[in-house]
Design an enzyme around this catalytic site. Sequence first.
Site, PDB file in Angstrom:
ATOM      1  CD  GLU A  27      -2.532   1.432   2.581  1.00 55.25           C
ATOM      2  OE1 GLU A  27      -3.766   1.380   2.575  1.00 55.25           O
ATOM      3  OE2 GLU A  27      -1.850   1.618   3.618  1.00 55.25           O
ATOM      4  CB  VAL A  28       2.035   3.484  -2.612  1.00 55.02           C
ATOM      5  CG1 VAL A  28       2.862   4.773  -2.709  1.00 55.02           C
ATOM      6  CG2 VAL A  28       2.844   2.296  -3.139  1.00 55.02           C
ATOM      7  CG  HIS A 112      -9.132   4.443   8.473  1.00 52.31           C
ATOM      8  ND1 HIS A 112      -9.370   4.522   7.111  1.00 52.31           N
ATOM      9  CD2 HIS A 112      -8.091   3.577   8.626  1.00 52.31           C
ATOM     10  CE1 HIS A 112      -8.504   3.740   6.478  1.00 52.31           C
ATOM     11  NE2 HIS A 112      -7.724   3.166   7.370  1.00 52.31           N
ATOM     12  CE  LYS A 139      -7.135  -0.385   5.748  1.00 46.37           C
ATOM     13  NZ  LYS A 139      -6.061   0.476   5.176  1.00 46.37           N
ATOM     14  NE  ARG A 176      -2.863  -3.674  13.838  1.00 43.53           N
ATOM     15  CZ  ARG A 176      -2.911  -2.834  12.808  1.00 43.53           C
ATOM     16  NH1 ARG A 176      -2.775  -3.310  11.580  1.00 43.53           N
ATOM     17  NH2 ARG A 176      -3.101  -1.542  12.985  1.00 43.53           N
ATOM     18  CD  GLN A 198       0.782  -1.157   9.986  1.00 40.76           C
ATOM     19  OE1 GLN A 198       1.727  -0.396   9.813  1.00 40.76           O
ATOM     20  NE2 GLN A 198      -0.315  -1.116   9.262  1.00 40.76           N
TER      21      GLN A 198
END
Length: 215
Positions: A27-28, A112, A139, A176, A198
Amino acid sequence: MIVGVVLAKNAQKAVEKIKSGEADLYEVRLDHFSSFDGLEELEPFAPNLIFTFRSYEEGGRREASDEERLRVYKRVLELYPAYVDVGLNSGIAERVVKEAREKRVGVVLSYHNFEETPDFWELLGVVKAMEALEPDVMKIVTMARSLGDNLRIARLYEGRENVVAFCMGSLGRLSRLISALLAPFTYASLDEEAAPGQLTVEELRRAIEVVGDGR
């Protein structure tokens, strides 16, 4: 599949991180770019890339107008990446989805919440709103305030194969791992955390192997 999150200041630096990474997809984060010169350098890697340009309200690194973000999305769509990711509540969501469909590029529609994990019915409302735009992947990412939040967000996987749902924060690490097992892909850091709690690509792979060995 594991998505490595690329935090870089320009395309050249992003290429360096992708070349040295060990993820399946990348993911950029375009909101971290200080310059959009040389985006074509990413074209050879495009089949394994997800481009996203988050607004400041969605946790983006800097403020940018909707029109600026839309222009950049249009440029990266010319590279034919695997996906583009756009926020559900973004002012350009419908336009980005339309542009991506015309290019036959996959769409990740994201939500989010950096404050909490809403109750299940509110989360379900988010899913329903996303489904109206018919994305390839939905997502949903929230902030864990209790261990129970992991189980609440995991309920979104019931009957759905195109959901990526997990919690941020140290209390959300369990979600996760659940995401790594149930979602089409999940996210990990390459060198620095893109979100609280993360895991790194290596940590996530190790955890998946341990769970897999226990089956």
